[in-house]
Design a protein around this motif. Structure first.
Motif, PDB file in Angstrom:
ATOM      1  N   SER A  68       0.853  -1.178  -0.177  1.00 30.57           N
ATOM      2  CA  SER A  68      -0.051   0.437   0.055  1.00 30.57           C
ATOM      3  C   SER A  68       1.000   1.697   0.167  1.00 30.57           C
ATOM      4  N   THR A  69       0.972   2.231  -0.972  1.00 29.76           N
ATOM      5  CA  THR A  69       1.318   3.405  -0.281  1.00 29.76           C
ATOM      6  C   THR A  69       0.174   4.535   0.615  1.00 29.76           C
ATOM      7  N   THR A  71      -3.143   4.016   1.560  1.00 30.11           N
ATOM      8  CA  THR A  71      -3.739   3.594   2.561  1.00 30.11           C
ATOM      9  C   THR A  71      -3.613   3.953   3.899  1.00 30.11           C
ATOM     10  N   ARG A 120      -5.194  -4.987   6.458  1.00 33.76           N
ATOM     11  CA  ARG A 120      -5.091  -4.681   5.241  1.00 33.76           C
ATOM     12  C   ARG A 120      -4.603  -6.440   4.677  1.00 33.76           C
ATOM     13  N   HIS A 148     -13.271  -2.103   0.528  1.00 35.29           N
ATOM     14  CA  HIS A 148     -12.115  -0.911   0.589  1.00 35.29           C
ATOM     15  C   HIS A 148     -13.013  -0.085   1.233  1.00 35.29           C
TER      16      HIS A 148
END
Ligand code: CP
Length: 322
Positions: A68-69, A71, A120, A148
């Motif tokens: 992830s970047t 979130t 996640r 999400h």
């Protein structure tokens, strides 16, 4: 492009939930409570100052078993802006490599005094499993192709801020619907708030029976584009696909990619969203992604306010009302 949002048509309700696992579970009133709370955090996010409704003494952990970047960074910053202590867990370098299980990993992190765990995982239902086994609040930050919820909320929040309403708007969700947790959260949230939703993609990427959720289904973007107030372009999730779900990337881009030519056939005030990351030149061309109709980076900015609101509500902070 920014307009005042209309007064909500239903009264927001008091927040009583310990977890945020999906938008399917929430009522319209609960979704509006989060959106209205987020309005109160926009300024705090932009002004780089903490809100009085701070989470001093609380501990928020981001527990990510997938990359992830946006979130992960957004939840971490949201928690710190609210004054919470944060722990950032990723699988690399963890004791998972020694055979520790998913639940044991989460329980051991929780034992550090965690109040909210943001999770996640590639497996649908993984955050729900933790909600059954742990005492802290759980936020689903993406579980496989299931949901999400905070991405759905920030998409909806961005539409409401820029269009002034949700009721009566037509929103096209375009692309890889089959593998998209963002699509499902958008569908549940948008329909509850009175929008019309059309899902559009190659038949191999649109699940059979999705119309039972209350959406319309299309397989030709050019047929639905003139009706849409908003287009949300979903990434082709190459990492989750078996091969051969469409003939070629070039063919996909030709039929479903948002480019300047196609944009000229859309409504003049069409709003373009994309949850990110984007495959430039596949779902959307660079000139459209970076052009005046695009709110892609505003979505990221709004995500901070939405996540501050979610954390504050889960921690029972009255200041979350704004
Ligand atoms: N939209 C989204 O979830 O992005 P990340 O995978 O970078 O968190």
């Amino acid at each position: 492009m920014s307009v005042e949002y209309a007064v909500p048509e239903t009264r927001p309700v008091a927040w009583t939930r310990r977890h945020l696992l999906g938008l399917e579970d929430l009522s319209r009133g609960e979704i509006e409570t989060i959106l209205d709370s987020a309005e109160g955090f926009v300024e705090a996010g932009q002004a780089r100052r903490k809100k009085p409704a701070d989470l001093k003494g609380k501990v928020v952990v981001t527990l990510f078993f997938e990359p992830s970047t946006r979130t992960r960074a957004s939840f971490g910053l949201a928690a710190r802006r609210l004054g919470a202590d944060t722990i950032d867990f990723t699988t690399g370098g963890s004791s998972l490599s020694k055979g520790e299980t998913f639940i044991d990993t989460a329980k051991n992190i929780e034992a550090l005094g965690v109040d909210v765990m943001v999770v996640r995982h590639a497996v649908p239902g993984a955050p729900h499993l933790l909600a059954q086994h742990l005492k802290c609040g759980i936020v689903n930050a993406g579980d496989g192709a299931h949901e999400h919820p905070t991405q759905g909320l920030l998409d909806i929040f961005t539409i409401r801020r820029l269009k002034g309403r949700l009721e009566g708007l037509t929103v096209g969700l375009v692309g890889d619907i089959a593998h998209s947790r963002v699509a499902r959260s958008n569908i549940h949230g948008l329909l509850k708030l009175g929008a019309r939703v059309i899902v559009c993609g190659p038949s191999t990427l649109v699940p059979q029976g999705i119309d039972r959720l209350g959406v319309e289904v299309a397989h030709r973007l050019d047929d639905i584009l003139p009706q849409c107030d908003v287009i949300n372009v979903l990434r082709i999730q190459f990492e989750r696909q078996r091969s051969g779900l469409f003939p070629s990337i070039h063919e996909y881009a030709r039929l479903f990619g948002m480019d300047s030519q196609r944009l000229r056939r859309a409504k003049p005030d069409i709003l373009l969203l994309a949850p990110g990351p984007i495959n430039r030149g596949v779902e959307v061309t660079p000139e459209v992604a970076d052009g005046p109709h695009s709110a892609i980076l505003q979505q990221v900015t709004n995500g901070l306010a939405v996540r501050m609101a979610v954390l504050a509500l889960l921690c029972g902070q009255p200041g979350a009302e704004g």
